[in-house]
Design an enzyme around this catalytic site. Structure first.
Site, PDB file in Angstrom:
ATOM      1  N   TYR A 185       0.841  -1.200   0.000  1.00 55.36           N
ATOM      2  CA  TYR A 185       0.000   0.000   0.000  1.00 55.36           C
ATOM      3  C   TYR A 185       0.882   1.259   0.000  1.00 55.36           C
ATOM      4  CZ  TYR A 185      -3.440  -3.584   0.661  1.00 55.36           C
ATOM      5  OH  TYR A 185      -4.196  -4.723   0.477  1.00 55.36           O
ATOM      6  N   ARG A 239       4.114  -0.978  10.876  1.00 55.45           N
ATOM      7  CA  ARG A 239       4.188  -2.319  10.278  1.00 55.45           C
ATOM      8  C   ARG A 239       4.901  -2.256   8.931  1.00 55.45           C
ATOM      9  NH1 ARG A 239      -0.161  -7.252   8.848  1.00 55.45           N
ATOM     10  NH2 ARG A 239       1.156  -8.734   9.939  1.00 55.45           N
TER      11      ARG A 239
END
Ligand code: FMN
Length: 357
Positions: free
Chosen positions: A177, A224
């Site tokens: 992403y 993350r």
């Protein structure tokens, strides 16, 4: 069994080291508002050491999936407030995963908002939208002037998350992403200061992390990453480049003392992950990825042998609301049903039974 011992993450004390992975379930409707079913799903899982929410969008352009929840509108925040209250009432803790989809979306999902990315390079393949399957569009390359506004979207969404009762946020720089797109040399072919060298490609993620940490406190921020995941065309195939890029990222943010670094990598014991862990210095959460479903044995060993401070668990937490008890007592598990991962309704979402006493 160290997996079931407490752990401090920033300002939070976890009773155990089994962390519920961020898991997109697409059950928040067109408006992206978590309703009673979503409240019940998270409430049932409050005995996990920490819940990380499904990826939530910080702006409409950042929405990646139909039915994905957001952290933008008043109604979305009110919906999340019900979730966080329910989790806290059950004695649990919950972070919001803030996720900008970048190029991994379509205007038929974002509600007409333009699809953007670091460079004008499309992903091969198709995406599910409200209008059915569509090929991934070519994203518009973000201009240098636009980048501070995207940083601010992450900041505002993180502030909103705290206002909605979350204990902190996890910034999603994994799985291809937007933030990961900046890190990968395949998706980031910019020639300005936010591309090119490892330092250039790491810059945008660093800016987001620093801004969010300054806004809500570093102890309430996790990050993350998934180096070498090679998913959604965010390819990272040059091991030296990967080490340089993620090394700069981790070295730069280490002094901030974030709540944690969460690493998804198929080889958690390998030198890359353990090097990044050493360089980060603070708590590191590990997940070995989609290849093989996380097992009790793997989770126990990762923490017992000090390869991780906690383990991030996805599919077993989908199917077992009382996973911590089942793993602790070594009891049988429910099997997750992948057909209901991204479906509607309660089936495969809130109807996995906990064990009777
Ligand atoms: C249904 C599903 C949805 C997921 N959604 C997200 C997400 O929103 N954000 C994220 O970072 N990872 C997401 N992941 C990846 C998981 O967090 C985790 O890394 C993966 O499931 C592998 O761990 P496991 O073997 O314990 O399931 C998702 C995985 C699954 C199966």
């Amino acid at each position: 069994m160290k997996l079931f011992s407490p752990l401090t993450l920033g300002e939070l004390e976890l009773p155990n080291r089994v962390v519920m992975a961020p898991l997109t379930r697409m059950r928040s409707g067109r408006e992206g508002v978590p309703g009673p079913l979503v409240v019940e799903h998270y409430r049932q899982r409050a005995s996990l050491g920490l819940i990380v929410s499904e990826g939530t969008y910080p702006s409409h352009a950042g929405q990646g999936f139909p039915g994905q929840p957001g952290l933008v509108t008043e109604a979305q925040l009110a919906g999340w407030k019900n979730v966080t209250t329910a989790v806290h009432d059950e004695g649990g803790r919950i972070f919001a995963q803030v996720m900008h989809a970048g190029r991994v979306t379509h205007e038929a999902t974002t509600g007409g908002f333009e699809v953007v990315g670091p460079s004008a390079i499309a992903i091969e393949g198709q995406t599910h939208t409200y209008d059915g399957k569509e090929p991934y569009p070519v994203p518009r390359e973000l201009t240098p002037e636009e980048l501070p506004a995207i940083v601010q979207e992450f900041v505002q969404a993180s502030r909103n998350a705290i206002e909605a009762g979350f204990d902190g946020v996890e910034l999603h720089a994994a799985n291809g992403y937007l933030l990961h797109e900046f890190l990968s040399p395949a998706s980031n072919q910019r020639t300005d200061s936010h591309g090119g060298s490892p330092a250039g490609r790491a810059r945008f993620v660093i800016e987001v992390v620093e801004a969010v940490a300054a806004a809500i406190g570093a102890g309430r921020v996790g990050l993350r990453i998934s180096p070498e995941h090679n998913i959604q065309d965010a390819l990272e195939t040059d091991a030296q480049d990967v080490l340089a890029t993620y090394g700069i990222l981790v070295d730069t943010i280490a002094p901030l003392q974030l709540a944690y670094l969460s690493i998804l990598h198929r080889d958690p014991l390998g030198t890359l992950v353990q090097d990044l862990r050493n360089r980060f210095g603070g708590p590191v959460l590990i997940n070995s990825g989609f290849g093989v479903i996380t097992t009790r044995e793997e989770a126990l060993a990762l923490v017992a042998e000090d390869h991780a401070d906690a383990v991030v668990v996805g599919r077993p937490a989908i199917a077992n609301p009382d996973l911590v008890r089942r793993w602790y007592e070594d009891l049988p598990l429910n099997e997750p049903n992948p057909l209901t991962f991204y479906a509607d309704g309660a089936e495969g979402y809130t109807d996995y039974p906990a064990l009777a006493n």
